[in-house]
Motif scaffolding. Structure first.
Motif, short mmCIF file in Angstrom:
data_model
loop_
_atom_site.label_atom_id
_atom_site.label_comp_id
_atom_site.label_asym_id
_atom_site.label_seq_id
_atom_site.Cartn_x
_atom_site.Cartn_y
_atom_site.Cartn_z
N ALA A 69 0.84 -1.21 0.00
CA ALA A 69 0.00 0.00 0.00
C ALA A 69 0.87 1.26 0.00
N MET A 70 1.98 1.22 0.74
CA MET A 70 2.87 2.38 0.81
C MET A 70 3.51 2.65 -0.55
N PHE A 71 3.93 1.58 -1.22
CA PHE A 71 4.57 1.80 -2.53
C PHE A 71 3.57 2.23 -3.59
N GLU A 72 2.35 1.73 -3.49
CA GLU A 72 1.31 2.20 -4.42
C GLU A 72 1.15 3.71 -4.23
N LEU A 73 1.11 4.14 -2.98
CA LEU A 73 0.95 5.56 -2.68
C LEU A 73 2.15 6.39 -3.19
N VAL A 74 3.34 5.88 -2.91
CA VAL A 74 4.54 6.61 -3.33
C VAL A 74 4.61 6.72 -4.85
N GLU A 75 4.24 5.64 -5.54
CA GLU A 75 4.26 5.68 -7.02
C GLU A 75 3.26 6.71 -7.53
N ARG A 76 2.13 6.85 -6.84
CA ARG A 76 1.14 7.85 -7.25
C ARG A 76 1.71 9.27 -7.08
N CYS A 77 2.65 9.40 -6.19
CA CYS A 77 3.33 10.67 -5.97
C CYS A 77 4.37 10.92 -7.07
N ILE A 78 5.07 9.85 -7.47
CA ILE A 78 6.19 9.99 -8.40
C ILE A 78 5.73 10.25 -9.83
N VAL A 79 4.67 9.59 -10.28
CA VAL A 79 4.27 9.69 -11.70
C VAL A 79 4.08 11.14 -12.15
N PRO A 80 3.25 11.96 -11.46
CA PRO A 80 3.08 13.34 -11.94
C PRO A 80 4.36 14.18 -11.86
N VAL A 81 5.24 13.84 -10.93
CA VAL A 81 6.53 14.55 -10.82
C VAL A 81 7.35 14.30 -12.09
N ILE A 82 7.44 13.05 -12.50
CA ILE A 82 8.23 12.71 -13.70
C ILE A 82 7.57 13.27 -14.96
N GLU A 83 6.25 13.20 -15.00
CA GLU A 83 5.54 13.75 -16.18
C GLU A 83 5.80 15.25 -16.31
N ALA A 84 5.89 15.93 -15.17
CA ALA A 84 6.15 17.39 -15.21
C ALA A 84 7.56 17.69 -15.71
N HIS A 85 8.50 16.79 -15.44
CA HIS A 85 9.89 17.01 -15.87
C HIS A 85 10.12 16.57 -17.32
N ALA A 86 9.20 15.77 -17.89
CA ALA A 86 9.47 15.11 -19.18
C ALA A 86 9.66 16.07 -20.36
N PRO A 87 8.87 17.16 -20.49
CA PRO A 87 9.12 18.04 -21.65
C PRO A 87 10.54 18.62 -21.59
N SER A 88 11.25 18.54 -22.72
CA SER A 88 12.64 18.99 -22.73
C SER A 88 12.78 20.36 -23.40
N ALA A 89 13.77 21.09 -22.96
CA ALA A 89 14.07 22.40 -23.55
C ALA A 89 14.99 22.20 -24.76
N PRO A 90 15.01 23.18 -25.69
CA PRO A 90 15.94 23.07 -26.82
C PRO A 90 17.37 22.92 -26.31
N GLN A 92 18.59 20.25 -24.97
CA GLN A 92 18.74 19.12 -24.04
C GLN A 92 18.85 17.82 -24.84
N HIS A 93 19.29 16.78 -24.18
CA HIS A 93 19.54 15.50 -24.84
C HIS A 93 18.28 15.01 -25.59
N PRO A 94 18.44 14.58 -26.86
CA PRO A 94 17.25 14.18 -27.64
C PRO A 94 16.50 12.99 -27.04
N TYR A 95 17.20 12.17 -26.25
CA TYR A 95 16.53 11.01 -25.65
C TYR A 95 15.98 11.32 -24.24
N ARG A 96 16.12 12.59 -23.82
CA ARG A 96 15.67 12.94 -22.47
C ARG A 96 14.16 12.71 -22.31
#
Ligand SMILES: [Fe+2]
Ligand SMILES: [Fe+2]
Length: 303
Positions: A69-90, A92-96
């Motif tokens: 249950a704790m890891f399910e909760l933590v993963e729910r915290c991590i997903v939107p954080v990573i999604e917010a970081h995913a768009p790359s700036a000009p 930056q690494h093409p595979y970022r």
């Protein structure tokens, strides 16, 4: 600065080690309720000498439920954080972006993995078990902190899963093969996440400067303090779950000892296992030796 990790290489490794949920849990891969789910180093049931062997096994499995249950909760915290970081700036690494998109997809799969295990647990365990919440409020509280502090938090959690897998291997005897497989397969994908987290951490740290990083380390410790409070709440729920499962109420002194020892066991499982992990300390220390020293000083309280 970037530790030699490369977005393209990490994406290739991720695709190579990728697994399917049905290979780990399902009707043909049931959990074995005659066995322990967590290594004793995390469950620490042997310290509670007033419990019988069968009762200690129940407690270990209740702690296993809390882990899911704790890891399910933590993963729910991590997903939107990573999604917010995913768009790359000009520039930056093409595979970022592809690597971070894949990271978010894997964490979403992990949520489903923990949900399936939790469902299998509920089907096999005779009495219901409590878990802290509401999950949305806990996730929102963690996410209300600064991006750099959250990046350290996510880095810590990813490396903690290595510690969980390592200790399940060391205590090979008696752990349910399915639960052990969960810890192993989770780390196989987290291994790439931890390196991607380090890259994000470097990006944010460069922008924040040394003082900003130290402020974030302080904020990370505040998040740790919040988690510690939730772990104390979870320990009280585990006591109620255990008494329901074994059909007897513990004495006053036994309850006090349970709460004290099990809270410490929870601390090691979710906080100490990260703070003592060499991969985490190395990744942090490469950016901030001072931050690493500060965390090494507080770590013994969570061991
Ligand atoms: Fe994960
Ligand atoms: Fe992860």
């Amino acid at each position: 600065m970037f530790q030699g990790h490369d977005y393209q290489r990490l994406l290739e490794i991720s695709k190579r080690v990728n697994w399917r949920i049905e290979d780990i849990i399902g009707p043909d891969r049931p959990m074995d309720f005659d066995r322990r789910f967590l290594p004793e180093s995390f469950a620490r049931t042997a310290e509670l000498e007033f419990l019988s062997g069968a009762e200690r096994l129940k407690l270990n499995q209740i702690r296993g439920f809390g882990y899911l249950a704790m890891f399910e909760l933590v993963e729910r915290c991590i997903v939107p954080v990573i999604e917010a970081h995913a768009p790359s700036a000009p520039g930056q690494h093409p595979y970022r972006t592809p690597a971070l998109d894949n990271f978010a997809v894997e964490e979403t799969k992990h949520i489903e993995l923990f949900v399936r295990f939790r469902r299998a647990f509920a089907e096999g365990f005779a009495t219901p078990c409590g878990f802290i919440g509401p999950a949305d409020e806990i996730v929102a509280t963690i996410r209300s902190h600064g991006a750099l502090a959250i990046a350290i938090f996510v880095l810590a959690i990813e490396w903690a899963t290595q510690q969980h897998w390592l200790e399940s291997v060391q205590e090979d005897d008696g752990i349910d093969p399915q639960f052990k497989s969960l810890l192993k397969h989770h780390w196989m994908e987290e291994s790439q996440h931890a390196k991607l987290d380090a890259l994000i951490f470097h990006e944010l740290a460069e922008a924040a400067g040394p003082q900003g990083v130290m402020a974030a380390v302080g904020e990370f410790l505040q998040i740790g303090g919040l988690v510690d409070g939730w772990l104390a709440d979870q320990t009280r729920l585990d006591l109620a779950s255990l008494e329901a499962a074994i059909g007897r109420r513990l004495g006053q002194a036994e309850r006090a000892r349970f709460l004290e020892r099990q809270h410490q066991a929870q601390r090691w499982t979710f906080l100490g296992s990260a703070l003592a992990n060499q991969g985490f300390l190395k990744a942090l220390g490469e950016v901030s030796p001072e931050g690493r020293t500060q965390l090494e000083q507080v770590a013994p309280a969570f061991c």
